[in-house]
Design a protein around this motif. Sequence first.
Motif, short mmCIF file in Angstrom:
data_model
loop_
_atom_site.label_atom_id
_atom_site.label_comp_id
_atom_site.label_asym_id
_atom_site.label_seq_id
_atom_site.Cartn_x
_atom_site.Cartn_y
_atom_site.Cartn_z
N MET A 91 -14.29 10.75 5.20
CA MET A 91 -14.61 11.96 4.45
C MET A 91 -13.35 12.57 3.85
N SER A 99 -12.60 12.92 -0.18
CA SER A 99 -12.42 14.26 -0.75
C SER A 99 -11.20 14.34 -1.65
N LEU A 153 -19.88 14.20 -1.92
CA LEU A 153 -19.74 13.10 -0.97
C LEU A 153 -21.11 12.70 -0.45
N MET A 175 -22.81 10.71 2.58
CA MET A 175 -22.43 10.27 3.92
C MET A 175 -23.64 10.02 4.81
N VAL A 218 -18.14 15.63 11.53
CA VAL A 218 -18.01 14.84 10.31
C VAL A 218 -18.09 15.72 9.06
N PHE A 219 -19.13 16.53 8.97
CA PHE A 219 -19.30 17.34 7.77
C PHE A 219 -18.42 18.59 7.78
N THR A 238 -14.78 18.65 5.29
CA THR A 238 -14.66 18.90 3.85
C THR A 238 -15.34 20.21 3.47
N CYS A 258 -22.18 17.84 -0.04
CA CYS A 258 -22.51 16.52 0.48
C CYS A 258 -24.02 16.27 0.40
#
Length: 304
Positions: A208, A212, A223, A225, A234-235, A238, A242
């Motif tokens: 990620m 970015s 993004l 994902m 994970v999220f 950024t 997403c």
Amino acid sequence: MTPPLLSGDRWHELLHTRATDPLAVKRAYAARTQPQHLLSARGTLFLVAADHPARGALASGGNHMAMADRRSLLARLIAALEHPDVDGVLGSPDVVEELLLLGALEGKVVIGSMNRGGLDGATWTMDDRFTGYDAAGIADCGLQGGKMLLRIDDRDPSTAGTIEGCAQAVSELAARGLVAMVEPLPYHRDDDGTLRLRKDAPALARAMAVGSALGTTSAHTWLKMPSCDDPATVFGATTLPCVVLGGIPSPDPVKDLESWGAALTQPVVRGLVVGRALLYPPDGDVRAAVDAAAKVLSAAGTAA
């Protein structure tokens, strides 16, 4: 449940147009009704993905040739696009143009797939060259943006060229004010040569971060994902918008929906981009599969 069908008349008309009137594609791009906004009135984005065949990835479930039947694929896509909550499609030029000629993309968001050169199963698969849409073509065709796949394997030197190609594409799309939808996925090659997607949080968060930072600006970057066991980590890597990708469908659609739902509650996540899991559900009921995903997306938005 019988899968959606494309009538013989529509199919043969499409084949006739393909053979006798190549300029019909250009006219269809020019005449297409554009979407008013990228995001729906609900503030979400729900796309159906259909760029798998361009990379030679034809399998779905236990059928290794599922997506090789173009007439069936188009019928399934049209059925999905008819759902009021589906905002559009992500596809390679051939599929997008066929849907255009069939009148299925009026007012829809269209994201063009750009790099399909890393063929599924090929020895050079990580060298994922740009063989589909380019930024200029996406702009000329009136599409809303371009999507690129960035598979990252630290032990495969071919990854470097793909990173560079994606960075250039991000810059070229941004210069035209178009969305760059980047799909950064960490991979590991087993001793037997099999490539495996890493779904642990550290690997996904690292990918990620790499995605970015591509290009001269991230102002137009989104993004794409996968869901995972630790979506917050994970999220949380950024601030960019997403979407959750559907990935390879599991044998249990309910588990897929639950996994997507957990990721959809993250603040940066704005929607879903799902292909085979919705187009080739185990029971063949495309409309029901799309409707179930739409309800999960709606519920996540309500909870947020």
